[in-house]
Motif scaffolding. Structure first.
Motif, mmCIF file in Angstrom:
data_model
loop_
_atom_site.group_PDB
_atom_site.id
_atom_site.type_symbol
_atom_site.label_atom_id
_atom_site.label_comp_id
_atom_site.label_asym_id
_atom_site.label_seq_id
_atom_site.Cartn_x
_atom_site.Cartn_y
_atom_site.Cartn_z
ATOM 1 N N ARG A 1 0.852 -1.197 0.000
ATOM 2 C CA ARG A 1 0.000 0.000 0.000
ATOM 3 C C ARG A 1 0.885 1.244 0.000
ATOM 4 N NH1 ARG A 1 -4.583 -1.615 4.599
ATOM 5 N NH2 ARG A 1 -4.466 -3.873 4.252
ATOM 6 N N THR A 2 0.624 2.121 -0.947
ATOM 7 C CA THR A 2 1.313 3.413 -1.022
ATOM 8 C C THR A 2 0.239 4.490 -1.075
ATOM 9 O OG1 THR A 2 3.113 2.389 -2.273
ATOM 10 C CG2 THR A 2 3.016 4.797 -2.258
ATOM 11 N N ILE B 1 -3.048 3.934 -3.145
ATOM 12 C CA ILE B 1 -2.798 2.950 -4.205
ATOM 13 C C ILE B 1 -2.360 1.622 -3.596
ATOM 14 C CG2 ILE B 1 -1.377 2.382 -6.207
ATOM 15 C CD1 ILE B 1 -1.219 5.395 -6.795
ATOM 16 N N TRP B 2 -3.078 0.575 -3.976
ATOM 17 C CA TRP B 2 -2.731 -0.776 -3.567
ATOM 18 C C TRP B 2 -2.075 -1.490 -4.742
ATOM 19 C CZ3 TRP B 2 -5.584 -4.108 0.390
ATOM 20 C CH2 TRP B 2 -6.086 -3.329 1.445
ATOM 21 N N GLN B 3 -0.903 -2.046 -4.524
ATOM 22 C CA GLN B 3 -0.269 -2.881 -5.540
ATOM 23 C C GLN B 3 -0.502 -4.345 -5.188
ATOM 24 O OE1 GLN B 3 3.557 -1.883 -7.426
ATOM 25 N NE2 GLN B 3 4.276 -3.899 -6.775
ATOM 26 N N VAL C 1 -2.811 -1.339 -8.677
ATOM 27 C CA VAL C 1 -1.806 -1.777 -9.655
ATOM 28 C C VAL C 1 -1.780 -3.291 -9.610
ATOM 29 C CG1 VAL C 1 0.643 -1.842 -10.236
ATOM 30 C CG2 VAL C 1 -0.391 0.294 -9.445
ATOM 31 N N ASN D 1 6.368 -0.645 -12.711
ATOM 32 C CA ASN D 1 5.512 -0.410 -11.546
ATOM 33 C C ASN D 1 5.434 1.067 -11.189
ATOM 34 O OD1 ASN D 1 5.137 -3.148 -11.470
ATOM 35 N ND2 ASN D 1 6.281 -3.495 -9.576
ATOM 36 N N ALA D 2 6.554 1.771 -11.283
ATOM 37 C CA ALA D 2 6.548 3.207 -10.965
ATOM 38 C C ALA D 2 5.652 3.977 -11.917
ATOM 39 C CB ALA D 2 7.976 3.759 -11.019
ATOM 40 N N HIS E 1 2.018 3.418 -10.980
ATOM 41 C CA HIS E 1 1.625 4.258 -9.838
ATOM 42 C C HIS E 1 1.422 5.705 -10.285
ATOM 43 C CE1 HIS E 1 2.198 1.677 -6.148
ATOM 44 N NE2 HIS E 1 2.702 0.890 -7.090
ATOM 45 N N GLN F 1 -1.967 7.866 -9.990
ATOM 46 C CA GLN F 1 -1.987 9.073 -9.174
ATOM 47 C C GLN F 1 -2.555 10.249 -9.947
ATOM 48 O OE1 GLN F 1 -1.206 9.144 -5.739
ATOM 49 N NE2 GLN F 1 -2.397 11.011 -6.079
#
Length: 252
Positions: free
Chosen positions: A8-9, A12-14, A49, A187-188, A191, A195
């Motif tokens: 979790r960021t 946003i959940w990956q 993600v 992945n970046a 995100h 965002q």
């Protein structure tokens, strides 16, 4: 060991599929993915993600497992039902989902990606597509509709009938993927894309998205998948021969 690694960021959940070596989609992984999507939504995620492995996002359905079921129609139905539960969870998610593909995405891996809002793929010799005819399967009408939605009817026909798997640069050119980036940045970038959506006013973004994606949800309606017919075709001699030939080629 968990089959889905959750990170979790902020909002946003990956969700990272974690069934090495190639994230073959057996029932346990499919159900874990569906549960993780539902958990993320229930716990207030703003976006998801969906990630896989390096070099292989997901190799699709676990064919050796499916073949091990033999003529057990009920077990085959349950296995395929688990896969479509995962696909429907992604398609019907009320929050945006981006596929972060740091590698190949054939067959079922491609289906999961097509259920997402946006597809980011690693630049390089990685392939994505619905190669069902090459392995003796018939993609259900609803799955075909997902491909038509992103590449158009004529190009989808050509890809589907041939079971073609274009490489990343061609997939970008025809709209099968939305963005290419370095493998270490997939992945970046996923995100960052999410965002940017989450920075928009939430209600208008979500409501507009829900209207725009009604056809994605509709494509996976049971009558457009016709799972019993699909499973019946699984036992066709042409299908069984092609699947076993594929396994022989890859040394399974």
């Amino acid at each position: 060991m968990s089959l889905i690694d959750i990170t979790r960021t902020g909002p946003i959940w990956q969700l990272q599929m974690a069934r090495p070596p190639v994230n073959a989609l057996n029932p346990a992984l499919c159900l874990a993915l569906a549960d993780a999507v539902e958990q993320a939504v229930a716990e207030g995620a703003g976006g998801i993600v969906l990630a896989g492995g390096t070099k292989v996002f997901s190799a699709g359905l676990d064919v050796p497992y499916l073949l091990s079921l033999g003529d057990d129609q009920e077990a085959l139905l349950q296995a395929w039902s688990a896969f479509f539960r995962a696909a429907r969870a992604l398609a019907a998610s009320p929050v945006p989902v981006v596929a972060a593909m740091a590698g190949h995405a054939p067959a079922g891996g491609c289906v999961l990606a097509l259920c997402c809002d946006y597809r980011i793929m690693a630049n390089g010799p990685f392939r994505i597509g619905l190669n069902e005819t090459q392995v003796g399967l018939v993609a259900p009408e609803g799955i075909q509709a997902l491909l038509v939605r992103v590449v158009g009817p004529h190009r989808a026909e050509r890809l589907l009938v041939a079971g073609a798997m274009p490489e990343a640069d061609e997939a970008l050119r025809i709209g099968l993927v939305d963005e290419l980036t370095d493998i270490d940045e997939v992945n970046a970038r996923a995100h960052a894309w999410l965002q940017a959506l989450l920075d928009l006013p939430s209600m208008p973004m979500r409501e507009t998205r829900a209207i725009a994606r009604r056809d994605v949800v509709a494509a996976l309606a049971p009558e457009r998948i016709d799972l019993e017919r699909f499973v019946a075709q699984w036992r066709h001699p042409d299908t069984q021969a092609a699947l076993r030939a594929m396994l022989a080629r890859i040394g399974k």
